[in-house]
Design an enzyme around this catalytic site. Structure first.
Site, PDB file in Angstrom:
ATOM      1  N   ARG A 103       0.875  -1.183   0.000  1.00 40.32           N
ATOM      2  CA  ARG A 103       0.000   0.000   0.000  1.00 40.32           C
ATOM      3  C   ARG A 103       0.900   1.216   0.000  1.00 40.32           C
ATOM      4  O   ARG A 103       1.641   1.459   0.947  1.00 40.32           O
ATOM      5  CB  ARG A 103      -0.920   0.007   1.226  1.00 40.32           C
ATOM      6  CG  ARG A 103      -1.608   1.348   1.403  1.00 40.32           C
ATOM      7  CD  ARG A 103      -2.690   1.358   2.444  1.00 40.32           C
ATOM      8  NE  ARG A 103      -3.883   0.688   1.977  1.00 40.32           N
ATOM      9  CZ  ARG A 103      -5.108   0.917   2.445  1.00 40.32           C
ATOM     10  NH1 ARG A 103      -5.304   1.804   3.393  1.00 40.32           N
ATOM     11  NH2 ARG A 103      -6.141   0.258   1.953  1.00 40.32           N
ATOM     12  N   GLN A 133     -10.492  -4.001  -2.978  1.00 43.98           N
ATOM     13  CA  GLN A 133     -11.782  -3.490  -2.524  1.00 43.98           C
ATOM     14  C   GLN A 133     -12.915  -3.979  -3.428  1.00 43.98           C
ATOM     15  O   GLN A 133     -13.990  -4.353  -2.972  1.00 43.98           O
ATOM     16  CB  GLN A 133     -11.747  -1.955  -2.519  1.00 43.98           C
ATOM     17  CG  GLN A 133     -13.011  -1.319  -2.000  1.00 43.98           C
ATOM     18  CD  GLN A 133     -13.263  -1.623  -0.529  1.00 43.98           C
ATOM     19  OE1 GLN A 133     -12.373  -1.477   0.288  1.00 43.98           O
ATOM     20  NE2 GLN A 133     -14.475  -2.061  -0.200  1.00 43.98           N
ATOM     21  N   ARG A 286     -13.789  -8.160   2.703  1.00 44.35           N
ATOM     22  CA  ARG A 286     -12.379  -7.964   2.342  1.00 44.35           C
ATOM     23  C   ARG A 286     -11.586  -9.211   2.717  1.00 44.35           C
ATOM     24  O   ARG A 286     -10.737  -9.683   1.972  1.00 44.35           O
ATOM     25  CB  ARG A 286     -11.804  -6.729   3.056  1.00 44.35           C
ATOM     26  CG  ARG A 286     -12.387  -5.391   2.624  1.00 44.35           C
ATOM     27  CD  ARG A 286     -12.027  -5.048   1.189  1.00 44.35           C
ATOM     28  NE  ARG A 286     -10.595  -5.090   0.985  1.00 44.35           N
ATOM     29  CZ  ARG A 286      -9.746  -4.093   1.289  1.00 44.35           C
ATOM     30  NH1 ARG A 286     -10.222  -2.957   1.752  1.00 44.35           N
ATOM     31  NH2 ARG A 286      -8.442  -4.209   1.079  1.00 44.35           N
TER      32      ARG A 286
END
Ligand code: CP
Ligand code: NVA
Length: 303
Positions: A103, A133, A286
């Site tokens: 990320r 997502q 998720r």
């Protein structure tokens, strides 16, 4: 062959469907507390340069449930923060671990890392995309309302990373996406163009939402946009997803948001906490969707 998941375009539509079906199966099995340890001894390295609640915890929990483990890192506490090249870091880490989630701000950094990695690399959010997502979001809609193929989705708000992944999803899963953003906040033109036939830019939130099956939004100020918060609140005036806007959607329509959400800004508390909101199912999924993704990438025979 090692596969990466940097955008939704890295898997074929058939593979994406299979991952989502599998996520639903793994969710059902985890409800029964069935032991299933296909990743025993496998290690996930997580390099996170931005805050996270859902992505971090869902990946760590997923690895533990599947018998593996995760190492959480930030660039600042590795040598990346002191200038070790991404290419070198990738070659080193990928000799020690089995899969990497990153990320960070720069999508190019993740591409460079992936190009030098011996093991699968997963995009855990960049300024450009948030593909994990969308796995959870499509799974959630599928569970609540059935196939997303052929449905109509409204994106109301910033043409940001999550919006870009919805644009890719429109093409990969076969649904129509109408996007309403204030002037200056449109999604990247080349992505809209690449998904032409599935994606339309419209002028107002009302035009986007009328009759649709799903209404989606996201924060007006993503990570990295903090300095622009005040200006953005002015620019996004009229873009709050509230009950009167939701009332123009299909009577069976749902509300989705990747979270974190800011009640009173991009969504009213009434919609966010109301009966059509799927936001906490999205968050839970998720974990299930990423278990299916990890299995797809790491366990031969599940492709
Ligand atoms: N939706 C999402 O990615 O949340 P986090 O920033 O908490 O990981
Ligand atoms: N668009 C948001 C998503 C957070 C999960 C951001 O990039 O901050």
């Amino acid at each position: 062959m090692r596969r990466h998941f940097l955008t939704l375009m890295d898997l074929s539509p058939v593979e994406l469907r299979r991952v989502i079906e599998r996520a639903m199966e793994l969710k059902a099995r985890s409800r029964l507390r069935e032991r299933y340890l296909p990743l025993e001894g496998r290690i996930l390295a997580m390099i996170f340069d931005k805050s996270s609640t859902r992505t971090r915890v869902s990946f760590e929990a997923a690895m533990t449930h599947l018998g593996g483990s995760a190492i959480f890192l930030t660039s600042a506490d590795t040598q990346l923060g002191r200038g070790e090249p991404v290419e070198d870091t990738s070659q080193v880490l990928s000799r020690m671990v089995d899969v990497v989630v990153i990320r960070t701000t720069s999508h190019e950094m993740v591409e460079t890392f992936a190009a030098h990695s011996r093991v699968p690399v997963i995009n855990g959010l960049t300024d450009r995309y948030h593909p994990c997502q969308l796995l959870a979001d499509v799974q959630t809609y599928r569970e609540q309302r059935g196939e997303i193929r052929g449905r109509t989705v409204a994106w109301v708000g910033d043409g940001n990373n999550v919006c870009h992944s919805w644009i890719n999803a429109a093409r990969q899963f076969g649904f129509d996406l109408r996007i309403a953003t204030p002037p200056g906040y449109a999604p990247a033109e080349e992505l809209v163009h690449a998904s032409r036939g599935f994606v339309a830019l419209v002028d107002t939130p009302r035009q986007a939402v009328e009759g649709v099956d799903i209404v989606v939004t996201d924060t007006w100020a993503s990570m990295g946009d903090e300095d622009e918060k005040e200006r953005r609140q002015k620019d996004f005036d009229g873009y709050t997803v509230d009950q009167s806007l939701m009332n123009t959607a299909h009577p069976d329509a749902v509300f989705m948001h990747c979270l974190p959400a800011y009640r009173g800004l991009e969504v009213s508390a009434e919609v966010m906490d109301g009966p059509r909101s799927l936001v906490f199912d999205q968050a839970e999924n998720r974990m299930h969707a990423q278990k299916a993704l990890l299995e797809f990438l790491l366990v031969p025979g599940t492709r």
